[in-house]
Each structure stands twice: as structure tokens, then as C-alpha cells.
Design a protein around this motif. Structure first.
Motif, PDB file in Angstrom:
ATOM      1  N   GLU A 145      -1.987   7.723  -5.185  1.00  0.00           N
ATOM      2  CA  GLU A 145      -2.189   7.051  -4.130  1.00  0.00           C
ATOM      3  C   GLU A 145      -1.424   5.506  -4.243  1.00  0.00           C
ATOM      4  O   GLU A 145      -1.244   5.134  -5.241  1.00  0.00           O
ATOM      5  CB  GLU A 145      -3.808   6.796  -3.812  1.00  0.00           C
ATOM      6  N   ARG A 146      -0.879   5.232  -2.964  1.00  0.00           N
ATOM      7  CA  ARG A 146      -0.098   3.682  -2.958  1.00  0.00           C
ATOM      8  C   ARG A 146      -0.780   2.901  -2.114  1.00  0.00           C
ATOM      9  O   ARG A 146      -0.597   3.112  -0.774  1.00  0.00           O
ATOM     10  CB  ARG A 146       1.297   4.026  -2.864  1.00  0.00           C
ATOM     11  N   PRO A 147      -1.479   1.977  -2.483  1.00  0.00           N
ATOM     12  CA  PRO A 147      -2.183   1.054  -1.427  1.00  0.00           C
ATOM     13  C   PRO A 147      -1.180   0.606  -0.470  1.00  0.00           C
ATOM     14  O   PRO A 147      -0.262   0.069  -0.792  1.00  0.00           O
ATOM     15  CB  PRO A 147      -3.028   0.237  -2.159  1.00  0.00           C
ATOM     16  N   GLY A 148      -1.745   0.636   0.693  1.00  0.00           N
ATOM     17  CA  GLY A 148      -0.846  -0.001   1.970  1.00  0.00           C
ATOM     18  C   GLY A 148       0.159   0.988   2.183  1.00  0.00           C
ATOM     19  O   GLY A 148       1.163   0.779   3.271  1.00  0.00           O
ATOM     20  N   TRP A 179       7.035   7.813   1.347  1.00  0.00           N
ATOM     21  CA  TRP A 179       6.069   6.684   1.593  1.00  0.00           C
ATOM     22  C   TRP A 179       6.347   5.893   2.638  1.00  0.00           C
ATOM     23  O   TRP A 179       7.633   5.525   2.822  1.00  0.00           O
ATOM     24  CB  TRP A 179       5.693   5.975   0.214  1.00  0.00           C
ATOM     25  N   VAL A 180       5.484   5.756   3.538  1.00  0.00           N
ATOM     26  CA  VAL A 180       5.707   4.953   4.692  1.00  0.00           C
ATOM     27  C   VAL A 180       4.554   3.640   4.693  1.00  0.00           C
ATOM     28  O   VAL A 180       3.290   4.019   4.544  1.00  0.00           O
ATOM     29  CB  VAL A 180       5.473   5.534   6.197  1.00  0.00           C
ATOM     30  N   ARG A 181       4.999   2.349   4.705  1.00  0.00           N
ATOM     31  CA  ARG A 181       4.053   1.446   4.741  1.00  0.00           C
ATOM     32  C   ARG A 181       3.149   1.560   6.152  1.00  0.00           C
ATOM     33  O   ARG A 181       3.514   1.831   7.020  1.00  0.00           O
ATOM     34  CB  ARG A 181       4.882   0.175   4.851  1.00  0.00           C
ATOM     35  N   GLY A 182       1.958   1.075   5.701  1.00  0.00           N
ATOM     36  CA  GLY A 182       0.999   1.225   6.939  1.00  0.00           C
ATOM     37  C   GLY A 182       0.092   2.135   6.483  1.00  0.00           C
ATOM     38  O   GLY A 182      -0.862   2.957   6.645  1.00  0.00           O
TER      39      GLY A 182
END
Length: 111
Positions: free
Chosen positions: A83-86, A108-111
Motif C-alpha cells: 500500500e502507498r498512503p495517499g 499509482w494515482v494520487r488520491g
């Protein structure tokens, strides 16, 4: 004895600090890559049935997808990603445009 001037030592320290900081760069920078797309005339087969495993704390499930390899579609099974927070995972997908079928790699997309 060899003496070094202040600016030379400062430059060496700056380069060393940049090298140490690189692994902790923001995900967008750490994941920078070159993506060269090709269009193919063969649409991907229907997705393979794949059971989605139970949730796993600290990980995101990336579903399987059809990859184009050596002139044919090859199934790549789903996998767990740390997982990548944010950020949220945008799954691999195929889309059709005027040139043929194109693969959009998962990312991965921010949000």
C-alpha cells in the motif's frame, strides 16, 4: 597533505545527500519511467476468472490482466502490492483507438 577548498567539500556533501535522499523521493518521482506504447490489431481475450483474496492489511490487490508478449496475449495473474498512503492503484486495462488495441499499464494515482 592534500587540502580541499570549502566549495569542493560542499559539492561532495550535496551529491552525497542527494544520493541518500533518492530512495525516499515522492512516489511520483521514484516511479518515473518511460512508457512506449504500441497498437495491436488483436483484442485481448476476456479476463480470466480470478478469485479476489481476502483483504490484507498494508496491501492492495492488483487484479490479473492480459499482457502482450512475443506476438500473443499472455495472462499475468493478480498480485499484492504494498500500500502507498495517499495513492490508489489504477489497474492495467486495454482500450481501443483508431490505431488498434493499446495496453495502459497499472499505476499509482494520487488520491
Amino acid at each position: 597533505m592534500l587540502q580541499r577548498s570549502g566549495p569542493v567539500i560542499s559539492a561532495i556533501l550535496l551529491v552525497a545527500l542527494e544520493l541518500v535522499a533518492l530512495p525516499t523521493a515522492p512516489p511520483a518521482l521514484a516511479q518515473a519511467s518511460l512508457n512506449v506504447g504500441i497498437a495491436i490489431g488483436t483484442p485481448p481475450p476476456a479476463p480470466m476468472p480470478e478469485p479476489v483474496p481476502a483483504a490484507r492489511p498494508g496491501y492492495v490487490w492488483a487484479p490479473g490482466y492480459w499482457a502482450w508478449q512475443e506476438g500473443r496475449h499472455v495472462w499475468r495473474p493478480g498480485r499484492w502490492l504494498a500500500e502507498r498512503p495517499g495513492y490508489r492503484w489504477e489497474s492495467d486495462r486495454w482500450h481501443h483507438d483508431h490505431d488498434g488495441w493499446r495496453h495502459d499499464p497499472g499505476h499509482w494515482v494520487r488520491g
